[in-house]
Design an enzyme around this catalytic site. Structure first.
Site, PDB file in Angstrom:
ATOM      1  N   HIS A   1      38.221  27.730  39.285  1.00  0.00           N
ATOM      2  CA  HIS A   1      39.097  27.765  38.045  1.00  0.00           C
ATOM      3  C   HIS A   1      39.732  26.468  37.985  1.00  0.00           C
ATOM      4  O   HIS A   1      39.649  25.594  37.016  1.00  0.00           O
ATOM      5  CB  HIS A   1      39.859  28.923  37.511  1.00  0.00           C
TER       6      HIS A   1
ATOM      7  N   LYS B   1      39.659  46.131  29.914  1.00  0.00           N
ATOM      8  CA  LYS B   1      39.913  46.128  31.251  1.00  0.00           C
ATOM      9  C   LYS B   1      41.166  46.148  31.872  1.00  0.00           C
ATOM     10  O   LYS B   1      42.289  45.912  31.281  1.00  0.00           O
ATOM     11  CB  LYS B   1      39.488  44.445  31.522  1.00  0.00           C
TER      12      LYS B   1
ATOM     13  N   ARG C   1      28.434  28.787  37.754  1.00  0.00           N
ATOM     14  CA  ARG C   1      28.301  28.590  39.022  1.00  0.00           C
ATOM     15  C   ARG C   1      26.867  28.876  39.307  1.00  0.00           C
ATOM     16  O   ARG C   1      26.264  28.214  40.329  1.00  0.00           O
ATOM     17  CB  ARG C   1      29.143  30.003  39.789  1.00  0.00           C
TER      18      ARG C   1
ATOM     19  N   SER D   1      36.825  35.713  40.900  1.00  0.00           N
ATOM     20  CA  SER D   1      38.244  36.403  41.111  1.00  0.00           C
ATOM     21  C   SER D   1      37.960  37.736  41.709  1.00  0.00           C
ATOM     22  O   SER D   1      38.605  38.358  42.674  1.00  0.00           O
ATOM     23  CB  SER D   1      38.952  36.851  39.706  1.00  0.00           C
TER      24      SER D   1
HETATM   25  P1  ADP Z   1      35.486  35.833  32.121  1.00  0.00           P
HETATM   26  O1  ADP Z   1      36.202  37.406  32.404  1.00  0.00           O
HETATM   27  O2  ADP Z   1      35.741  35.238  30.776  1.00  0.00           O
HETATM   28  O3  ADP Z   1      34.121  35.819  32.706  1.00  0.00           O
HETATM   29  P2  ADP Z   1      36.769  34.508  34.569  1.00  0.00           P
HETATM   30  O4  ADP Z   1      38.116  34.235  34.844  1.00  0.00           O
HETATM   31  O5  ADP Z   1      35.863  35.321  35.356  1.00  0.00           O
HETATM   32  O6  ADP Z   1      36.770  35.068  33.111  1.00  0.00           O
HETATM   33  O7  ADP Z   1      35.797  33.106  34.201  1.00  0.00           O
HETATM   34  C1  ADP Z   1      36.276  32.221  33.355  1.00  0.00           C
HETATM   35  C2  ADP Z   1      35.408  31.040  33.128  1.00  0.00           C
HETATM   36  O8  ADP Z   1      35.415  30.324  34.468  1.00  0.00           O
HETATM   37  C3  ADP Z   1      33.949  31.489  33.113  1.00  0.00           C
HETATM   38  O9  ADP Z   1      33.253  30.437  32.241  1.00  0.00           O
HETATM   39  C4  ADP Z   1      33.320  31.459  34.669  1.00  0.00           C
HETATM   40  O10 ADP Z   1      31.944  31.098  34.664  1.00  0.00           O
HETATM   41  C5  ADP Z   1      34.212  30.309  35.091  1.00  0.00           C
HETATM   42  N1  ADP Z   1      34.539  30.137  36.532  1.00  0.00           N
HETATM   43  C6  ADP Z   1      34.534  31.478  37.235  1.00  0.00           C
HETATM   44  N2  ADP Z   1      34.622  31.083  38.558  1.00  0.00           N
HETATM   45  C7  ADP Z   1      34.377  29.899  38.555  1.00  0.00           C
HETATM   46  C8  ADP Z   1      34.167  28.948  39.816  1.00  0.00           C
HETATM   47  N3  ADP Z   1      34.409  29.311  41.108  1.00  0.00           N
HETATM   48  N4  ADP Z   1      33.937  27.783  39.459  1.00  0.00           N
HETATM   49  C9  ADP Z   1      33.842  27.349  38.332  1.00  0.00           C
HETATM   50  N5  ADP Z   1      34.046  27.916  37.164  1.00  0.00           N
HETATM   51  C10 ADP Z   1      33.999  29.141  37.167  1.00  0.00           C
END
Ligand code: ADP
Length: 180
Positions: free
Chosen positions: A33, A57, A106, A144
């Site tokens: 992120h 959630k 990803r 996450s």
């Molecule tokens: P959500 O529940 O909305 O998917 P996340 O926190 O899991 O929320 O992810 C938010 C955004 O960040 C999404 O677009 C996801 O694809 C992106 N994301 C998650 N992990 C990574 C990573 N390792 N590298 C780049 N982008 C990521």
């Protein structure tokens, strides 16, 4: 050219100021992120990183903690704001003056879900664009959930999350520590 040549962009259009919204659960923020946030902060004049309060959630970290994790990891970045929202992402994008919704990709497995959301958002707010940034390859395995799984079983997450998040994970899963 078939269909006629596209008209040129008006002068200055590509230089004009643009704000983006990066929505997500960030439960917790990972280095994947953060890499996306750092790169996007160079592309846009303003970037709002927004934590979705999803009543469906049960998060590992309370909303305030997630906001704090993002604030402290992005303090060095200019033009980055941190916020929370509930309801429709397109409505919040409008409220914070963003023209772009930013999401990360990803792997192919992200694509189908992200495309569906992007099309849904386009149908609700045609003036908003969804832009995808490809994840840095060395962070492409990070999510996450993976980070929480590793931390739950005592694995080292130092290369996966910012230092403050690593400390929070340690407290979360180390039952002798005070609760978060
Ligand atoms: P959500 O529940 O909305 O998917 P996340 O926190 O899991 O929320 O992810 C938010 C955004 O960040 C999404 O677009 C996801 O694809 C992106 N994301 C998650 N992990 C990574 C990573 N390792 N590298 C780049 N982008 C990521």
């Amino acid at each position: 050219m078939r269909g006629g040549a596209l008209p040129p962009y008006p002068p200055g259009l590509l230089q004009r100021s643009m704000r983006a919204l990066y929505p997500g659960s960030f439960d917790p923020l990972t280095l994947g992120h953060l890499d996306l946030i750092e790169r996007a902060s160079r592309l846009f004049d303003g970037l709002v990183v927004a934590v979705l309060q999803n009543p469906g959630k049960q998060p590992a970290f309370p909303l305030e903690r997630r906001l704090e994790q993002i604030r402290s990891a992005t303090a060095h970045l200019e033009g980055v704001e941190v916020a929370s929202f509930d309801g429709l992402t397109v409505a919040f994008a409008g409220a914070c003056g963003a023209e772009v919704i930013l999401r990360g990709l990803r792997a192919l497995s992200d694509f189908e879900f992200e495309l569906q959301i992007a099309h849904t958002n386009k149908s609700l707010a045609p003036h908003l664009e969804t832009l995808f940034l490809a994840t840095a390859v060395h962070h492409s395995f990070l999510s996450s959930s993976v980070v929480k799984e590793v931390a739950r079983f005592g694995g080292d997450v130092a290369h996966m999350v910012p230092a403050g998040v690593a400390r929070d994970l340690e407290r979360l899963f180390n039952r002798s520590s005070p609760p978060i």
